[in-house]
Scaffold this active site. Structure first.
Site, PDB file in Angstrom:
ATOM      1  N   GLY A   1      46.502  44.057  33.101  1.00 28.93           N
ATOM      2  CA  GLY A   1      47.963  44.613  31.875  1.00 28.93           C
ATOM      3  C   GLY A   1      48.835  45.433  32.109  1.00 28.93           C
TER       4      GLY A   1
ATOM      5  N   HIS B   1      40.547  40.931  35.634  1.00 29.10           N
ATOM      6  CA  HIS B   1      41.178  39.671  35.946  1.00 29.10           C
ATOM      7  C   HIS B   1      42.241  39.472  34.893  1.00 29.10           C
ATOM      8  CE1 HIS B   1      39.231  35.927  38.386  1.00 29.10           C
ATOM      9  NE2 HIS B   1      40.385  35.467  37.317  1.00 29.10           N
TER      10      HIS B   1
HETATM   11  C1  LIG Z   1      47.096  31.863  35.353  1.00 28.15           C
HETATM   12  C2  LIG Z   1      45.766  33.187  35.483  1.00 28.15           C
HETATM   13  C3  LIG Z   1      44.909  31.841  36.709  1.00 28.15           C
HETATM   14  C4  LIG Z   1      44.486  33.275  37.318  1.00 28.15           C
HETATM   15  N1  LIG Z   1      43.985  32.138  39.087  1.00 28.15           N
HETATM   16  C5  LIG Z   1      43.229  33.770  39.752  1.00 28.15           C
HETATM   17  C6  LIG Z   1      42.807  33.070  40.832  1.00 28.15           C
HETATM   18  O1  LIG Z   1      42.465  31.742  41.283  1.00 28.15           O
HETATM   19  N2  LIG Z   1      41.704  33.982  41.159  1.00 28.15           N
HETATM   20  C7  LIG Z   1      41.788  35.834  40.777  1.00 28.15           C
HETATM   21  O2  LIG Z   1      41.062  36.232  41.604  1.00 28.15           O
HETATM   22  N3  LIG Z   1      41.988  36.049  40.324  1.00 28.15           N
HETATM   23  C8  LIG Z   1      43.200  34.843  39.274  1.00 28.15           C
HETATM   24  N4  LIG Z   1      43.866  35.621  37.802  1.00 28.15           N
HETATM   25  C9  LIG Z   1      43.792  36.956  37.502  1.00 28.15           C
HETATM   26  C10 LIG Z   1      44.913  37.250  38.403  1.00 28.15           C
HETATM   27  O3  LIG Z   1      44.979  37.222  39.450  1.00 28.15           O
HETATM   28  C11 LIG Z   1      44.509  39.102  37.950  1.00 28.15           C
HETATM   29  O4  LIG Z   1      43.466  39.435  38.170  1.00 28.15           O
HETATM   30  C12 LIG Z   1      45.618  38.543  36.395  1.00 28.15           C
HETATM   31  O5  LIG Z   1      45.503  37.871  35.663  1.00 28.15           O
HETATM   32  C13 LIG Z   1      45.630  40.122  36.113  1.00 28.15           C
HETATM   33  O6  LIG Z   1      46.017  40.468  34.997  1.00 28.15           O
HETATM   34  P1  LIG Z   1      47.125  40.190  34.442  1.00 28.15           P
HETATM   35  O7  LIG Z   1      47.736  38.739  33.452  1.00 28.15           O
HETATM   36  O8  LIG Z   1      47.387  41.070  33.291  1.00 28.15           O
HETATM   37  O9  LIG Z   1      49.003  40.399  34.652  1.00 28.15           O
HETATM   38  C14 LIG Z   1      44.004  34.176  37.326  1.00 28.15           C
HETATM   39  C15 LIG Z   1      44.895  34.399  35.979  1.00 28.15           C
HETATM   40  C16 LIG Z   1      45.801  33.195  35.304  1.00 28.15           C
HETATM   41  C17 LIG Z   1      46.722  34.832  34.351  1.00 28.15           C
END
Ligand SMILES: Cc1cc2nc3c(=O)[nH]c(=O)nc-3n(C[C@H](O)[C@H](O)[C@H](O)COP(=O)(O)O)c2cc1C
Length: 370
Positions: free
Chosen positions: A302, A269
């Site tokens: 990441g 996440h």
């Molecule tokens: C602002 C934000 C909101 C997110 N909301 C969700 C979500 O609603 N559902 C979900 O499965 N993951 C959510 N994520 C996680 C992303 O799907 C993902 O796993 C993660 O951002 C990947 O890492 P990275 O930001 O380093 O690329 C969220 C991430 C961020 C940064």
């Protein structure tokens, strides 16, 4: 495309976004669990991996397109589901959807999206995958699944790594809440970022658009009761493809295969859930070994450069998804900023392929790692 936006790397996008966004929004996007070490250590682990170059191979023709779950993506990355994207800039969800439609890539449409799943689905032209959070109420999740089915979604991402929302102190310090609660601190924050505030005021404050009433979904609700029986129920109910997101353990991965899921998204996440989490990039390699070569594995967390993307493929991913860099690109430059960053990442992948003496991203495997 002319690079008018100043985005030459994903770090450029982050730096510009940091100046433009209210602190509260930047810290919601950028923040992670605890002091953020888990997130940083994973990025460092990816950066520390080394790729082997090869010479005198004809690499004039190179393909960076990749297939996943029946989709022939034109670029080797998709859009990970993210809630409240319109906080980056008005219309951000639909910018992502249009990009997905243009480049044939999956776009995770979050339960907590700031645009309804119907609008995202339409704009993404069949490329949106609905992401389900169980919010503690069976009726609500059943109705979301019914709506996703009626809107033509063919793939469901079920996120399972949020039994409780991780403690993200950077969000807590600013009192980040949906819907917004505006006190004196937030007022000053918005006043100091007038470009964002005025455009958001004109467009209307972003809301949890899948719910008539913001109150019907609490993003901080406990989901601690979700178990394997719940997964079986979803599997029986959802006739399309089912991706389970947020898996880091080989045993869990094997059990998920036995429970009939179509793909697994290996993810921490983005380090937002557990600060001491083991680096997901290493979990990816362990899960690939445990499941063998053929089971579809998607990876996120990441990835910041085209070389990072190649490394995730080398560690066993069949496809990768991006999170924060896309939000920062839109905060920095709107739709053009998004395209600019995606072009940069695509070029970085293509150049890395040339350096490794490869013509196709599908040739990237563990042999390219030193
Ligand atoms: C602002 C934000 C909101 C997110 N909301 C969700 C979500 O609603 N559902 C979900 O499965 N993951 C959510 N994520 C996680 C992303 O799907 C993902 O796993 C993660 O951002 C990947 O890492 P990275 O930001 O380093 O690329 C969220 C991430 C961020 C940064």
């Amino acid at each position: 495309m002319r690079n008018w936006s100043g985005i030459h790397t994903s770090e450029d996008a982050r730096n510009i976004a940091k100046r433009r966004l209210p602190w509260m929004v930047f810290d919601y996007f950028d923040g992670a669990a605890g002091a953020g070490h888990g997130d940083l250590l994973n990025q460092q682990a990816i950066r520390d991996m080394r790729l082997q170059t090869r010479v005198l191979v004809d690499v004039e023709k190179r393909n960076i397109g990749k297939s996943i779950l029946g989709i022939d993506a034109k670029v080797p990355f998709g859009i990970s589901p993210m809630g409240m994207c319109n906080l980056a800039c008005p219309g951000a969800d639909l910018m992502l959807a249009r990009y997905a439609a243009k480049y044939n890539i999956p776009h995770g449409a979050s339960t907590a999206a700031s645009t309804s799943l119907e609008r995202i689905g339409k704009e993404a032209n069949g490329h949106a995958w609905f992401q389900l959070y169980f919010g503690g109420n069976q009726e609500v999740s059943d109705s979301l699944l019914d709506r996703a089915e009626a809107a033509g979604y063919e793939t469901l991402i079920f996120t399972v790594d949020v039994p409780e929302v991780g403690r993200r102190p950077r969000e807590l310090r600013h009192g980040f809440k949906m819907p917004f609660k505006i006190g004196p601190r937030q007022f000053i924050d918005f006043a100091l970022h007038p470009h964002w505030s005025i455009s958001s005021l004109i467009a209307g404050a972003p809301t949890l658009a899948n719910f008539d009433n913001n109150g019907a979904f609490d993003r901080t609700a406990s989901r601690a009761g979700v178990n394997w029986d719940f997964l079986d129920r979803i599997r029986q109910r959802w006739k399309g493809k089912l991706v389970v997101k947020g898996v880091l353990h080989e045993g869990d991965a094997k059990q998920l295969v036995a429970h009939g899921v179509d793909a697994i998204q290996v993810s921490s996440h983005g380090g937002r859930q557990l600060e001491s989490v083991a680096e997901p990039i290493h979990a990816l390699a362990r899960i690939r070994t445990a499941l063998g070569d053929d089971f579809p594995l998607i990876y996120d967390s990441g990835l910041r450069t085209g070389e990072d993307i190649c490394k995730a493929y080398a560690m066993g991913a069949d496809f990768v998804m991006l999170g924060r860099p896309l939000l920062f690109a839109m905060a920095a430059g709107g739709e053009k900023g998004l395209h600019q960053l995606c072009d940069v990442l695509s070029q970085e992948v293509s150049i890395a392929l040339a350096q490794m003496g490869l013509n196709d991203i599908s040739q990237v495997d563990s042999s390219v790692l030193l």
